[in-house]
Design an enzyme around this catalytic site. Structure first.
Site, PDB file in Angstrom:
ATOM      1  N   CYS A  63      -2.365  -1.920  17.723  1.00 37.99           N
ATOM      2  CA  CYS A  63      -1.029  -2.375  18.136  1.00 37.99           C
ATOM      3  C   CYS A  63      -1.073  -3.473  19.193  1.00 37.99           C
ATOM      4  CB  CYS A  63      -0.221  -1.195  18.665  1.00 37.99           C
ATOM      5  SG  CYS A  63      -0.104   0.151  17.482  1.00 37.99           S
TER       6      CYS A  63
ATOM      7  N   GLU B  22      -1.612  -4.723  11.796  1.00 41.80           N
ATOM      8  CA  GLU B  22      -2.704  -3.825  11.422  1.00 41.80           C
ATOM      9  C   GLU B  22      -2.408  -3.210  10.053  1.00 41.80           C
ATOM     10  OE1 GLU B  22      -2.908   0.044  13.405  1.00 41.80           O
ATOM     11  OE2 GLU B  22      -1.536  -0.753  14.903  1.00 41.80           O
TER      12      GLU B  22
ATOM     13  N   HIS C 110       4.495  -0.542  24.874  1.00 48.27           N
ATOM     14  CA  HIS C 110       4.229  -0.255  23.463  1.00 48.27           C
ATOM     15  C   HIS C 110       4.802   1.139  23.191  1.00 48.27           C
ATOM     16  CE1 HIS C 110       2.482   0.791  19.729  1.00 48.27           C
ATOM     17  NE2 HIS C 110       1.629   1.661  20.252  1.00 48.27           N
TER      18      HIS C 110
END
Ligand code: COA
Length: 412
Positions: free
Chosen positions: A111, A79, A233
């Site tokens: 993400c 990103e 994450h």
């Protein structure tokens, strides 16, 4: 047929800022960063390190000892894109000298595009078992200076070779996903720093986790207890603790101290690298997986659950089983050396790196030379980024296929 991860390598910048230093300058108790966020250090990329150089460095290591002639797909998830049109995957493909009969594309959804890319790669390899996919995740987490997001910056890349000859983790293709249109974090094209509603993003992360888990569990009929470890994450490591307890309390009940301690033990090893590197957006869940596999030696046959969250938002829960002999293929020693040999920088140096800007008018520029991996961003000429290979190939690296040995030294 088994499909999964044949190799996994991480690259992080050579420089880091200790969050104690940031706390001192910002007049904040360091405990807020160390304990409250669960972060100690954040990787700070120098001007000659970007998502392409980091991706190439990680991918180079992931391809060591692998016949790169079977790689026919390069997926690069990020990103922090460097171009609105040309994919960063094409630069990496060139720097690594990968076969010309190959497709190379960039994937974006905050993400989460790395995990989605992995699921796409698994499906592709299941249909084309003689082919391999190189999946690279590479990002620079960047927030406004003095904002609450500042201590949750970081940078890094993780590269995976996905194939029908997995040596590290066999991955299942069943996944549970959840998408909801929310504005918890985004970066308009005209901005270099992400905008974030941090507290809201934590809430949506947790909501998305429950919904993705429900979808995964109803498909696989697995319970939380069927998973020996979990990787999340990691925008900051406390996020995983909050999220995992939220999941356990919702689906396994029990809020006793014992239950909490047991739950946290299932994620502890996966947090170590991220605590020292900071957020690496698309890469962070794979950096977490690498941390787990590098630190724990008795995972053979154990199922690991993986959760990816990308603001905006798309979330995915999936899992895999660690393969016998995986310790022979993880790059634990190299990763330990990479982290150990990094250089701590002063706050002034952090400001200097943060404020560095490449020219936006196409004018010629050579980036100042700092310590990087094998590949670096050399500069800009005529609106084109120039990458170069910085050093002669070290002796231990001369094991590549003919294609890789023939890799060109620079792009112009
Ligand atoms: N010692 C120990 N802990 C402390 C502390 C101290 N001296 N001072 C504060 N803390 C704790 C707080 O209690 C809080 O913990 P809790 O969440 O368990 O209550 C934690 O440190 C963070 O403090 P908080 O005041 O909430 O921080 P903040 O308002 O500065 O913002 C984020 C934190 C994560 C919202 C912010 O860093 C951010 O927006 N990051 C980017 C977005 C992001 O990462 N989103 C996550 C989902 S993708």
């Amino acid at each position: 047929m088994k499909v999964g991860i044949e190799s996994l390598a991480v690259h992080v910048p050579h420089y880091y800022l200790d969050l104690k230093t940031l706390a001192e300058v910002r007049g904040v108790d360091p405990g807020k960063f160390y304990q409250g966020l669960g972060q100690e250090k954040m990787a700070v990329p120098p001007p000659d390190e970007d998502i392409v150089s980091m991706a190439a460095n990680a991918a180079y290591r992931a391809l060591e000892g692998i016949d790169a002639s079977s790689v026919d797909t390069v997926l690069l998830a990020t990103e922090s894109g460097i171009d609105q049109s040309k994919s960063a995957a094409v630069y990496v493909h060139h720097l690594l000298g990968l076969p010309a009969n190959c497709k190379a594309v960039e994937l974006k959804q905050a993400c989460s595009s790395g995990a989605v890319g992995l699921l796409m790669a698994l499906a592709y390899v299941a249909v084309h078992p003689s082919r391999k996919v190189l999946l690279v995740t590479s990002d620079i987490a960047r927030y406004r200076m003095k904002s609450s997001g500042e201590p949750t910056q970081g940078a890094g890349a993780a590269a995976l070779v996905v194939s029908a000859e997995p040596r590290i983790v066999e991955l299942g293709q069943e996944s549970g996903s959840y998408t909801e249109d929310v504005m918890d974090f985004w970066r308009p094209n005209y901005m270099d720093e992400a905008l974030v509603d941090g507290k809201y993003s934590i809430k949506v992360y947790q909501r998305a986790l429950l919904r993705a888990w429900e979808a995964y569990a109803s498909l696989t009929h697995r319970s939380l207890d069927d998973h020996h470890r979990f990787c999340y994450h990691l925008p900051f490591t406390r996020m995983a603790e909050k999220a995992h307890l939220h999941l356990v309390h919702a689906f396994a009940g029990g809020k006793t101290r014992g239950a909490t301690t047991d739950a946290l033990a299932k994620i502890r090893s996966s947090l170590h690298y991220n605590r020292l590197v900071g957020n690496s957006y698309t890469a962070s869940v794979f950096v977490a997986l690498s941390s787990l596999l590098d630190l724990e030696s008795d995972l053979e046959g154990r199922r690991v659950g993986l959760f990816s969250y990308g603001s905006g938002c798309v979330a995915t829960f999936f899992s895999g089983v660690v393969l016998p002999g995986y310790r022979n293929f993880v790059q634990a020693e190299r990763h330990a050396a990479l982290l150990r040999e990094r250089e701590e920088i002063t706050f002034q140096r952090y400001e200097e790196f943060y404020n560095y800007r490449l020219p936006r008018d196409g004018s010629e520029c050579a980036t100042p030379r700092h310590q990087t991996g094998l590949f670096r961003l050399a500069g800009i000429t005529g609106h084109k980024r120039i990458y170069e290979r910085v050093a002669a190939e070290p002796a231990e690296d001369r094991q590549g296929t003919p294609e890789r040995k023939g890799a060109v030294a620079s792009i112009s």
